[in-house]
Design an enzyme around this catalytic site. Structure first.
Site, PDB file in Angstrom:
ATOM      1  N   PHE A 156      14.942 -22.336 -19.682  1.00 55.78           N
ATOM      2  CA  PHE A 156      14.104 -21.396 -20.443  1.00 55.78           C
ATOM      3  C   PHE A 156      13.951 -20.052 -19.742  1.00 55.78           C
ATOM      4  O   PHE A 156      13.638 -19.053 -20.378  1.00 55.78           O
ATOM      5  CB  PHE A 156      12.719 -22.015 -20.709  1.00 55.78           C
ATOM      6  CG  PHE A 156      11.767 -21.931 -19.532  1.00 55.78           C
ATOM      7  CD1 PHE A 156      11.053 -20.768 -19.276  1.00 55.78           C
ATOM      8  CD2 PHE A 156      11.596 -23.001 -18.667  1.00 55.78           C
ATOM      9  CE1 PHE A 156      10.190 -20.682 -18.188  1.00 55.78           C
ATOM     10  CE2 PHE A 156      10.747 -22.931 -17.581  1.00 55.78           C
ATOM     11  CZ  PHE A 156      10.040 -21.759 -17.335  1.00 55.78           C
ATOM     12  N   LYS A 180      24.007 -24.707 -25.468  1.00 55.62           N
ATOM     13  CA  LYS A 180      22.797 -25.469 -25.824  1.00 55.62           C
ATOM     14  C   LYS A 180      21.672 -24.794 -25.058  1.00 55.62           C
ATOM     15  O   LYS A 180      21.423 -25.093 -23.892  1.00 55.62           O
ATOM     16  CB  LYS A 180      22.957 -26.936 -25.404  1.00 55.62           C
ATOM     17  CG  LYS A 180      22.107 -27.935 -26.191  1.00 55.62           C
ATOM     18  CD  LYS A 180      20.620 -27.632 -26.221  1.00 55.62           C
ATOM     19  CE  LYS A 180      19.885 -28.089 -24.987  1.00 55.62           C
ATOM     20  NZ  LYS A 180      18.495 -27.594 -24.934  1.00 55.62           N
ATOM     21  N   GLU A 183      15.161 -25.187 -25.681  1.00 55.96           N
ATOM     22  CA  GLU A 183      14.459 -25.262 -26.967  1.00 55.96           C
ATOM     23  C   GLU A 183      13.186 -24.424 -26.949  1.00 55.96           C
ATOM     24  O   GLU A 183      12.558 -24.207 -27.979  1.00 55.96           O
ATOM     25  CB  GLU A 183      14.149 -26.722 -27.315  1.00 55.96           C
ATOM     26  CG  GLU A 183      13.260 -27.479 -26.341  1.00 55.96           C
ATOM     27  CD  GLU A 183      14.018 -28.077 -25.135  1.00 55.96           C
ATOM     28  OE1 GLU A 183      14.953 -27.419 -24.629  1.00 55.96           O
ATOM     29  OE2 GLU A 183      13.636 -29.179 -24.706  1.00 55.96           O
ATOM     30  N   SER A 233      16.411 -27.783 -13.932  1.00 54.16           N
ATOM     31  CA  SER A 233      15.705 -28.408 -12.812  1.00 54.16           C
ATOM     32  C   SER A 233      16.613 -29.430 -12.113  1.00 54.16           C
ATOM     33  O   SER A 233      17.570 -29.936 -12.705  1.00 54.16           O
ATOM     34  CB  SER A 233      14.442 -29.086 -13.326  1.00 54.16           C
ATOM     35  OG  SER A 233      14.801 -30.051 -14.292  1.00 54.16           O
ATOM     36  N   CYS A 288      14.476 -18.851 -10.567  1.00 58.76           N
ATOM     37  CA  CYS A 288      15.034 -19.806  -9.595  1.00 58.76           C
ATOM     38  C   CYS A 288      15.233 -19.143  -8.240  1.00 58.76           C
ATOM     39  O   CYS A 288      15.404 -19.821  -7.232  1.00 58.76           O
ATOM     40  CB  CYS A 288      16.350 -20.339 -10.096  1.00 58.76           C
ATOM     41  SG  CYS A 288      17.571 -19.050 -10.282  1.00 58.76           S
ATOM     42  N   GLU A 388       8.789 -27.812  -6.461  1.00 58.94           N
ATOM     43  CA  GLU A 388       9.080 -26.481  -6.999  1.00 58.94           C
ATOM     44  C   GLU A 388       7.954 -26.169  -7.985  1.00 58.94           C
ATOM     45  O   GLU A 388       7.854 -26.792  -9.038  1.00 58.94           O
ATOM     46  CB  GLU A 388      10.431 -26.492  -7.735  1.00 58.94           C
ATOM     47  CG  GLU A 388      10.782 -25.140  -8.292  1.00 58.94           C
ATOM     48  CD  GLU A 388      12.039 -25.124  -9.146  1.00 58.94           C
ATOM     49  OE1 GLU A 388      12.339 -26.114  -9.825  1.00 58.94           O
ATOM     50  OE2 GLU A 388      12.715 -24.083  -9.133  1.00 58.94           O
TER      51      GLU A 388
HETATM   52  P1  NAD Z   1      14.961 -28.124 -17.488  1.00 55.01           P
HETATM   53  O1  NAD Z   1      15.767 -28.886 -16.497  1.00 55.01           O
HETATM   54  O2  NAD Z   1      13.728 -28.737 -18.023  1.00 55.01           O
HETATM   55  O3  NAD Z   1      15.861 -27.786 -18.795  1.00 55.01           O
HETATM   56  C1  NAD Z   1      17.133 -27.206 -18.669  1.00 55.01           C
HETATM   57  C2  NAD Z   1      17.972 -27.633 -19.875  1.00 55.01           C
HETATM   58  O4  NAD Z   1      18.107 -29.055 -19.867  1.00 55.01           O
HETATM   59  C3  NAD Z   1      17.343 -27.256 -21.218  1.00 55.01           C
HETATM   60  O5  NAD Z   1      18.366 -26.798 -22.077  1.00 55.01           O
HETATM   61  C4  NAD Z   1      16.735 -28.564 -21.699  1.00 55.01           C
HETATM   62  O6  NAD Z   1      16.733 -28.683 -23.113  1.00 55.01           O
HETATM   63  C5  NAD Z   1      17.648 -29.617 -21.096  1.00 55.01           C
HETATM   64  N1  NAD Z   1      16.936 -30.863 -20.789  1.00 55.01           N
HETATM   65  C6  NAD Z   1      15.627 -30.992 -20.456  1.00 55.01           C
HETATM   66  N2  NAD Z   1      15.331 -32.296 -20.228  1.00 55.01           N
HETATM   67  C7  NAD Z   1      16.473 -32.985 -20.411  1.00 55.01           C
HETATM   68  C8  NAD Z   1      16.805 -34.375 -20.314  1.00 55.01           C
HETATM   69  N3  NAD Z   1      15.898 -35.301 -19.978  1.00 55.01           N
HETATM   70  N4  NAD Z   1      18.082 -34.731 -20.542  1.00 55.01           N
HETATM   71  C9  NAD Z   1      19.012 -33.819 -20.883  1.00 55.01           C
HETATM   72  N5  NAD Z   1      18.745 -32.498 -20.993  1.00 55.01           N
HETATM   73  C10 NAD Z   1      17.502 -32.087 -20.773  1.00 55.01           C
HETATM   74  O7  NAD Z   1      14.678 -26.703 -16.847  1.00 55.01           O
HETATM   75  P2  NAD Z   1      13.751 -25.543 -17.402  1.00 55.01           P
HETATM   76  O8  NAD Z   1      12.331 -25.964 -17.264  1.00 55.01           O
HETATM   77  O9  NAD Z   1      14.225 -25.067 -18.723  1.00 55.01           O
HETATM   78  O10 NAD Z   1      14.074 -24.370 -16.349  1.00 55.01           O
HETATM   79  C11 NAD Z   1      13.455 -24.250 -15.106  1.00 55.01           C
HETATM   80  C12 NAD Z   1      14.280 -24.902 -14.028  1.00 55.01           C
HETATM   81  O11 NAD Z   1      15.574 -24.337 -13.984  1.00 55.01           O
HETATM   82  C13 NAD Z   1      13.704 -24.670 -12.635  1.00 55.01           C
HETATM   83  O12 NAD Z   1      13.822 -25.871 -11.908  1.00 55.01           O
HETATM   84  C14 NAD Z   1      14.594 -23.594 -12.044  1.00 55.01           C
HETATM   85  O13 NAD Z   1      14.674 -23.564 -10.648  1.00 55.01           O
HETATM   86  C15 NAD Z   1      15.899 -23.968 -12.646  1.00 55.01           C
HETATM   87  N6  NAD Z   1      16.820 -22.847 -12.626  1.00 55.01           N
HETATM   88  C16 NAD Z   1      17.803 -22.865 -11.697  1.00 55.01           C
HETATM   89  C17 NAD Z   1      18.677 -21.806 -11.616  1.00 55.01           C
HETATM   90  C18 NAD Z   1      19.763 -21.803 -10.603  1.00 55.01           C
HETATM   91  O14 NAD Z   1      20.587 -20.929 -10.683  1.00 55.01           O
HETATM   92  N7  NAD Z   1      19.839 -22.731  -9.681  1.00 55.01           N
HETATM   93  C19 NAD Z   1      18.547 -20.716 -12.496  1.00 55.01           C
HETATM   94  C20 NAD Z   1      17.531 -20.740 -13.434  1.00 55.01           C
HETATM   95  C21 NAD Z   1      16.671 -21.817 -13.494  1.00 55.01           C
END
Ligand code: NAD
Length: 503
Positions: A156, A180, A183, A233, A288, A388
């Site tokens: 997000f 994808k 959401e 994450s 991040c 985090e």
């Molecule tokens: P998230 O892991 O909750 O979601 C990321 C994606 O995975 C979304 O598209 C979501 O729909 C999908 N998703 C969520 N739960 C899922 C599941 N159980 N099974 C399959 N897919 C699933 O992350 P977020 O809250 O959207 O974003 C924040 C996180 O992203 C933080 O941990 C941040 O550090 C990380 N991030 C990392 C970087 C990097 O470059 N390392 C960059 C940006 C964000």
């Protein structure tokens, strides 16, 4: 009294160049984080939607793969112009759904645009290698070819930039791409899809599939999806990497972070305080590469904290659409409450909550706001250190020496970004060599590499071999093919059962 139901819009998939409603009947709410109100519904994909988008991309792929690389580059140049012209529209869409300020969102679009600019150079980036006469009359040609259908699953916090880390290289290399998006803020991806179509990217080559875990699992298990890029994450990144690779796909999965900023006693205090406040509270800490732990070495702690507090008091927290706001709300009510809960856990674990963001007047407004927080005397093992937090909370860990700071960072399971502030070039160089983190800033608090290098952390911050965008992105989105050829005189031909070797 008659209840008036306000109709809110529904956000669709984008498949084969058209908006296509989800068929599952399931949907999610897209909130306005500044008001706390629902502003849209986003339809969630089911297995049938996943099959439809993959089939569409697969059918569109061969013609795109066969499109001359110079023509693909020309289309990317047009896309670059269109994204440039639509910067503000994209930034406003991001701000409305994510909550970050419009100038911050414009920064994200600018960094994404750099990735399109990089991909415009695809004719040079895709050049192969050739070795003549590796044996008598034998030549070797090495090529990089597209995979076919590839997918990108994004978080997000950067709804435009992270997709742009992926799709420009993916389509430039000749793949068909399925995004994808999160959401929680799905609209920026749709604007990018519309601009791709306008630029001349054929229908089916850039698609957007809306949804949650069902959509992600569908892509992970679909045999026609050959490669998956993920950013999110750490627990989900690990799941994506393990499931995708078990299913024979190429996967790069970037995870979470806990970024430290070391301040040595010789650092310029004002410069370090400016950097810590900007990198800790920009985008409400939902980056991040945000700084979340300030490691204050020896005598620097007290003056540094005083300088930081002075700056924190002046931060204007408000809606992202208000041009005077410097920091917006968090993404959701649940996330705001989870972040706020770290003040209690920090106290229970023995840290000192020096500034509690919950006391900021805006924290009582209906939006998902939280003021900035500062937690002092933080140590490894405390929940506010181990987790985090992903919010506007700056931890301060006090250490006596450089070695203690280095040991703390190298013992942390996350290893995305790190920064050191000092005037001593020798120590900075030593740090650059000794620190076990993927991206290092020297007097630079957010060391996100430019688009012609590649982005990626180490340890629990990245699962997979290749980093994202830049030259490693080109490698990720292509497969190596090596051709060994000879054109002999048939009269010299003979049977030889020995293993081929140089003659
Ligand atoms: P998230 O892991 O909750 O979601 C990321 C994606 O995975 C979304 O598209 C979501 O729909 C999908 N998703 C969520 N739960 C899922 C599941 N159980 N099974 C399959 N897919 C699933 O992350 P977020 O809250 O959207 O974003 C924040 C996180 O992203 C933080 O941990 C941040 O550090 C990380 N991030 C990392 C970087 C990097 O470059 N390392 C960059 C940006 C964000």
């Amino acid at each position: 009294m008659i209840a008036i139901e306000t109709e809110i819009k529904t956000i669709n998939h984008f498949i084969g160049g058209q908006a296509i409603p989800a068929t599952s009947g399931r949907s999610g709410v897209v909130w306005n984080p500044a008001t706390g109100e629902a502003q849209a519904h986003v339809g969630f994909a089911n297995e049938a939607d996943v099959n439809a988008v993959v089939a569409n991309a697969k059918a569109a792929w061969p013609a795109w793969r066969d499109t001359p690389v110079s023509k693909r580059s020309e289309i990317l140049f047009k896309l670059r112009e269109l994204v440039d012209q639509n910067r503000r529209r994209i930034a406003e869409a991001i701000s409305a759904e994510h909550g970050k300020t419009v100038p911050d969102a414009l920064g994200e679009v600018a960094r994404g645009l750099e990735c399109i600019e990089f991909a415009c150079g695809i004719p040079t980036l895709l050049k192969g290698e050739f070795s003549e006469q590796v044996s008598r009359g034998v030549d070797v040609l090495q090529l990089r070819q597209a995979h076919g259908v590839v997918a990108g699953i994004t978080p997000f916090n950067f709804p435009a930039m992270v997709p742009m880390w992926m799709f420009p290289n993916a389509i430039a290399c000749g793949n068909a791409f399925i995004l994808k998006p999160s959401e929680k803020d799905p609209s920026a991806g749709l604007i990018l899809a519309e601009l791709c179509l306008k630029a001349g990217v054929p229908p089916g080559i850039f698609n957007v599939l809306q949804g949650d875990k069902v959509a992600v699992d569908g892509l992970l298990n679909h045999p026609d999806v050959k490669a998956i890029s993920f950013v999110g994450s750490t627990p989900i990144a690990k799941y994506i990497y393990e499931t995708g690779t078990r299913n024979g796909k190429r996967v790069q999965a970037l995870g979470g972070a806990k970024n430290h900023m070391v301040v040595l006693p010789d650092a310029d205090i004002n410069m370090a305080a400016d950097a810590a406040v900007s990198a800790g509270f920009g985008s409400a800490g939902e980056r991040c590469m945000a700084i979340s732990v300030l490691v204050a070495v020896d005598s620097v702690a007290d003056p540094l904290i005083a300088a930081i507090r002075e700056r924190m008091e002046k931060i204007k927290v408000g809606p992202g659409s208000d041009p005077t706001s410097e920091m917006g709300p968090l993404i959701s009510r649940e996330h705001r409450d989870k972040v706020a809960g770290y003040m209690d856990s920090a106290k229970e674990d023995g840290a000192t909550v020096t500034v509690d963001g919950r006391e900021h007047p805006i924290s009582n407004s209906p939006g998902f706001f939280l003021g900035t927080s500062l937690i002092d005397n933080v140590k490894p093992g405390m929940r506010c250190y181990n987790d985090e937090i992903f919010g506007p909370v700056l931890n301060v860990a006090r250490v006596k020496t450089y070695e203690e700071a280095l040991n703390m960072i190298n013992s942390n399971p996350f290893a995305n970004g790190v920064a050191i502030f000092t005037r001593d070039g020798g120590v900075a160089r030593q740090f650059q060599m000794e620190v076990e983190v993927g991206m290092v800033g020297i007097n630079v608090p957010i060391p996100v590499p430019v688009a012609f290098h590649s982005f990626g952390g180490w340890k629990a911050s990245l699962f997979g071999d290749l980093h994202m965008y830049g030259p490693e992105g080109i490698k990720f989105y292509t497969r190596n093919k090596v051709i060994t050829s000879r054109w002999p005189d048939p009269s010299t031909s003979a049977v030889n059962l020995g293993f081929p070797q140089n003659r």
